[in-house]
Motif scaffolding. Sequence first.
Motif, PDB file in Angstrom:
ATOM      1  N   GLY A 209       0.824  -1.048  -0.143  1.00 36.17           N
ATOM      2  CA  GLY A 209      -0.067   0.034   0.007  1.00 36.17           C
ATOM      3  C   GLY A 209       0.901   1.195  -0.153  1.00 36.17           C
ATOM      4  O   GLY A 209       0.616   2.070  -0.749  1.00 36.17           O
ATOM      5  N   PRO A 210       1.911   1.512   0.986  1.00 32.65           N
ATOM      6  CA  PRO A 210       2.655   2.565   0.825  1.00 32.65           C
ATOM      7  C   PRO A 210       3.415   2.686  -0.314  1.00 32.65           C
ATOM      8  O   PRO A 210       3.761   1.581  -1.111  1.00 32.65           O
ATOM      9  CB  PRO A 210       3.496   2.455   2.157  1.00 32.65           C
ATOM     10  CG  PRO A 210       2.797   1.587   3.014  1.00 32.65           C
ATOM     11  CD  PRO A 210       1.798   0.491   2.211  1.00 32.65           C
ATOM     12  N   GLY A 211       4.462   3.799  -0.421  1.00 34.39           N
ATOM     13  CA  GLY A 211       4.946   3.910  -1.779  1.00 34.39           C
ATOM     14  C   GLY A 211       6.357   3.455  -1.747  1.00 34.39           C
ATOM     15  O   GLY A 211       7.255   3.729  -2.685  1.00 34.39           O
ATOM     16  N   GLN A 212       6.635   2.700  -0.475  1.00 35.71           N
ATOM     17  CA  GLN A 212       7.910   2.087  -0.548  1.00 35.71           C
ATOM     18  C   GLN A 212       7.735   0.696   0.276  1.00 35.71           C
ATOM     19  O   GLN A 212       6.850   0.628   1.133  1.00 35.71           O
ATOM     20  CB  GLN A 212       9.101   2.842  -0.006  1.00 35.71           C
ATOM     21  CG  GLN A 212       8.937   3.124   1.783  1.00 35.71           C
ATOM     22  CD  GLN A 212      10.198   3.732   2.358  1.00 35.71           C
ATOM     23  OE1 GLN A 212      10.624   4.927   1.899  1.00 35.71           O
ATOM     24  NE2 GLN A 212      10.878   3.166   3.039  1.00 35.71           N
ATOM     25  N   LEU A 213       8.968  -0.034  -0.008  1.00 32.63           N
ATOM     26  CA  LEU A 213       8.801  -1.274   0.841  1.00 32.63           C
ATOM     27  C   LEU A 213       9.454  -0.908   2.306  1.00 32.63           C
ATOM     28  O   LEU A 213      10.168   0.198   2.405  1.00 32.63           O
ATOM     29  CB  LEU A 213       9.772  -2.291   0.242  1.00 32.63           C
ATOM     30  CG  LEU A 213       9.468  -3.019  -1.082  1.00 32.63           C
ATOM     31  CD1 LEU A 213      10.471  -4.034  -1.419  1.00 32.63           C
ATOM     32  CD2 LEU A 213       8.017  -3.483  -0.836  1.00 32.63           C
ATOM     33  N   LEU A 214       9.306  -1.831   3.302  1.00 32.89           N
ATOM     34  CA  LEU A 214       9.981  -1.536   4.652  1.00 32.89           C
ATOM     35  C   LEU A 214       9.925   0.010   5.121  1.00 32.89           C
ATOM     36  O   LEU A 214      10.836   0.691   5.144  1.00 32.89           O
ATOM     37  CB  LEU A 214      11.294  -2.012   4.503  1.00 32.89           C
ATOM     38  CG  LEU A 214      11.690  -3.216   3.926  1.00 32.89           C
ATOM     39  CD1 LEU A 214      13.132  -3.542   3.831  1.00 32.89           C
ATOM     40  CD2 LEU A 214      10.991  -4.502   4.872  1.00 32.89           C
ATOM     41  N   PRO A 215       8.681   0.425   5.346  1.00 36.62           N
ATOM     42  CA  PRO A 215       8.304   1.766   5.600  1.00 36.62           C
ATOM     43  C   PRO A 215       9.395   2.472   6.892  1.00 36.62           C
ATOM     44  O   PRO A 215       9.387   3.754   6.798  1.00 36.62           O
ATOM     45  CB  PRO A 215       7.018   1.928   5.978  1.00 36.62           C
ATOM     46  CG  PRO A 215       6.366   0.430   5.163  1.00 36.62           C
ATOM     47  CD  PRO A 215       7.309  -0.421   5.419  1.00 36.62           C
ATOM     48  N   ARG A 216       9.659   1.476   7.665  1.00 34.60           N
ATOM     49  CA  ARG A 216      10.620   1.952   8.687  1.00 34.60           C
ATOM     50  C   ARG A 216      12.001   2.402   8.291  1.00 34.60           C
ATOM     51  O   ARG A 216      12.769   3.043   9.031  1.00 34.60           O
ATOM     52  CB  ARG A 216      10.911   1.092   9.933  1.00 34.60           C
ATOM     53  CG  ARG A 216       9.352   0.941  10.642  1.00 34.60           C
ATOM     54  CD  ARG A 216       9.629  -0.170  11.659  1.00 34.60           C
ATOM     55  NE  ARG A 216      10.602  -0.068  12.740  1.00 34.60           N
ATOM     56  CZ  ARG A 216      10.945  -0.868  13.594  1.00 34.60           C
ATOM     57  NH1 ARG A 216      10.324  -1.903  13.626  1.00 34.60           N
ATOM     58  NH2 ARG A 216      12.282  -0.560  14.327  1.00 34.60           N
ATOM     59  N   GLU A 217      12.195   1.862   7.040  1.00 30.89           N
ATOM     60  CA  GLU A 217      13.773   2.127   6.620  1.00 30.89           C
ATOM     61  C   GLU A 217      13.917   3.628   5.905  1.00 30.89           C
ATOM     62  O   GLU A 217      12.853   4.027   5.313  1.00 30.89           O
ATOM     63  CB  GLU A 217      14.102   1.059   5.623  1.00 30.89           C
ATOM     64  CG  GLU A 217      14.136  -0.337   6.554  1.00 30.89           C
ATOM     65  CD  GLU A 217      14.556  -0.435   7.737  1.00 30.89           C
ATOM     66  OE1 GLU A 217      15.688   0.110   8.083  1.00 30.89           O
ATOM     67  OE2 GLU A 217      14.244  -1.123   8.834  1.00 30.89           O
ATOM     68  N   ASP A 218      15.137   4.086   5.791  1.00 33.94           N
ATOM     69  CA  ASP A 218      15.357   5.199   4.674  1.00 33.94           C
ATOM     70  C   ASP A 218      14.907   4.649   3.461  1.00 33.94           C
ATOM     71  O   ASP A 218      15.041   3.481   2.831  1.00 33.94           O
ATOM     72  CB  ASP A 218      16.806   5.499   4.775  1.00 33.94           C
ATOM     73  CG  ASP A 218      17.156   6.256   6.096  1.00 33.94           C
ATOM     74  OD1 ASP A 218      16.280   6.944   6.654  1.00 33.94           O
ATOM     75  OD2 ASP A 218      18.222   6.160   6.336  1.00 33.94           O
ATOM     76  N   PRO A 219      14.516   5.804   2.594  1.00 27.02           N
ATOM     77  CA  PRO A 219      13.944   5.416   1.324  1.00 27.02           C
ATOM     78  C   PRO A 219      15.053   4.863   0.267  1.00 27.02           C
ATOM     79  O   PRO A 219      14.932   3.933  -0.645  1.00 27.02           O
ATOM     80  CB  PRO A 219      13.573   6.831   0.722  1.00 27.02           C
ATOM     81  CG  PRO A 219      13.066   7.622   1.889  1.00 27.02           C
ATOM     82  CD  PRO A 219      14.148   7.058   2.989  1.00 27.02           C
ATOM     83  N   ASP A 220      16.494   5.429   0.429  1.00 28.60           N
ATOM     84  CA  ASP A 220      17.435   4.736  -0.277  1.00 28.60           C
ATOM     85  C   ASP A 220      17.740   3.224   0.036  1.00 28.60           C
ATOM     86  O   ASP A 220      17.959   2.538  -0.899  1.00 28.60           O
ATOM     87  CB  ASP A 220      18.740   5.570  -0.109  1.00 28.60           C
ATOM     88  CG  ASP A 220      19.218   5.508   1.377  1.00 28.60           C
ATOM     89  OD1 ASP A 220      18.464   5.593   2.122  1.00 28.60           O
ATOM     90  OD2 ASP A 220      20.441   5.792   1.425  1.00 28.60           O
ATOM     91  N   VAL A 221      17.589   2.891   1.135  1.00 32.06           N
ATOM     92  CA  VAL A 221      17.631   1.475   1.668  1.00 32.06           C
ATOM     93  C   VAL A 221      16.533   0.650   0.875  1.00 32.06           C
ATOM     94  O   VAL A 221      16.537  -0.356   0.366  1.00 32.06           O
ATOM     95  CB  VAL A 221      18.003   1.192   3.095  1.00 32.06           C
ATOM     96  CG1 VAL A 221      17.724  -0.101   3.518  1.00 32.06           C
ATOM     97  CG2 VAL A 221      19.140   1.990   3.557  1.00 32.06           C
ATOM     98  N   ALA A 222      15.096   1.140   1.324  1.00 31.94           N
ATOM     99  CA  ALA A 222      14.060   0.451   0.752  1.00 31.94           C
ATOM    100  C   ALA A 222      14.191   0.516  -0.746  1.00 31.94           C
ATOM    101  O   ALA A 222      13.658  -0.756  -1.364  1.00 31.94           O
ATOM    102  CB  ALA A 222      13.007   1.196   1.331  1.00 31.94           C
TER     103      ALA A 222
END
Length: 480
Positions: A209-222
């Motif tokens: 649903g959200p725009g990135q995987l693993l929402p707790r992580e930094d966007p570059d990591v995800a």
Amino acid sequence: MGERNVEDVDLLVVGGGKAGKSLAMDRAKADWNVVMVERDKIGGTCINVACIPTKALVGSARTLITARRAAEFGVDVDGEPSISLDRLRRHKESVVDAMVTAHGKMFADSGMDFVLGSARFVAERTVGIQTRTGGTRMVRGREVVINTGTMPAQPRLDGITETRVWNSETILHLERLPDTMLVLGGGYVGCEFASMFATFGTRVTLLQGPGQLLPREDPDVAEQVAQILSDQGVAVRLGVRAQAVRRESGYGDIVVTLDDGREVRGQELLVATGRTPVTADLELDTAGVAVTDRGFVVVDDHLRTTAEHVWAAGDAAGSPQFTHASWHDFRILRANLTGGDAVTTGRLVPYTVFLTPELARVGLTEGEARAQGRSVKIARIPVAAIPRAKTLHDTVGTWKAVVDADTDQILGAALLGHGSGEVVAAVQVAMLGRLPYQRIRDAALAHPTMAEGLNLLFDTLDDQPQQRRTAPAAGDIPSG
């Protein structure tokens, strides 16, 4: 039952997760009179339906990857390596069965009274137990610990209750390896199973649903995690939300309807949308124990509940949902039940997401550190720069560390790459010791090991606040 039927004990543990079973054995060995009641899993969730069986299967997936790449190491393997479902199931079950058997022996040897059955509170510090053998008991503890854990959550989707779907526990029955599979949820569980089944040969579509995987992580990591999954054959769909689920007639495909009206289908659906506490049937209000609106037991930083001499630990108490966090809860409870004054405040809890390669995390992300108003320096290297990774032909990933620009202390790290789950412990210890990053940068770490990459990682920083050198390219660092 009347008052005369109540058994009084020094310690009553409701739920045999990591914290509860560890405390029960410890106190029984210290000559406390201990009763521990567990509903159905000897040893707790971790060894039966979570960490241990899933990581056993991750080991199988990684072995398959190694076999497929044997020629890169000069090894000839006849034929195309493949998965045998029966042997895969036996491998997983043998690991779990051995640990369950070992726990049964440890429970007996400790001297505790271990009861398989369902407990409900009937009064303060008192439970009624329906035992697995059909009997009933009433037990009151001088001290009581609630450690009932969590179970997979089921989202509110039209049709889901009528559709036979998998969750993170039922998928471990390994009834079949589907040709196609949908995964609903791009958190840690969803990503691990997507990676694993894609390696086994299933065509996986992951819906997040959200725009990135693993929402707790930094966007570059995800973003790099998403790329790794894509490279493994997973179709990653971000920013899409499911509205309804149905299975076609007979035992046909499962069809998920998205919020934009489109449909996706697969032979099976894994629902990996979080976990919910196992507290609804405990009648906690009868014991004066408050819960949150999500059902987690309310505790303070000593793990005390709202009832005198009643404590809670592990997932059900809202602790980080990792076995090692629950084990740390045990140490806090043991201290507090024996005259100490231990708290959960400020503890540093690392974790590893067992993708291939794995993501290991500790401390603050870059985003969290900046949100706190900290001045930070960012260290970053490609895993391809680490000599050990080159020898293994396993160079996918990036290591990243967040450093306080004013104190040079390490605030956090995200290590994505081979062996990162082992290496992150060294970063954690440095953080616990409040060492400046230069102590790791300048340490004589063994060569060639993955841990040696910490030298290289922190060497990308200089001694000037808020500056960062360019990360070295893979060919810029000598391999011997």
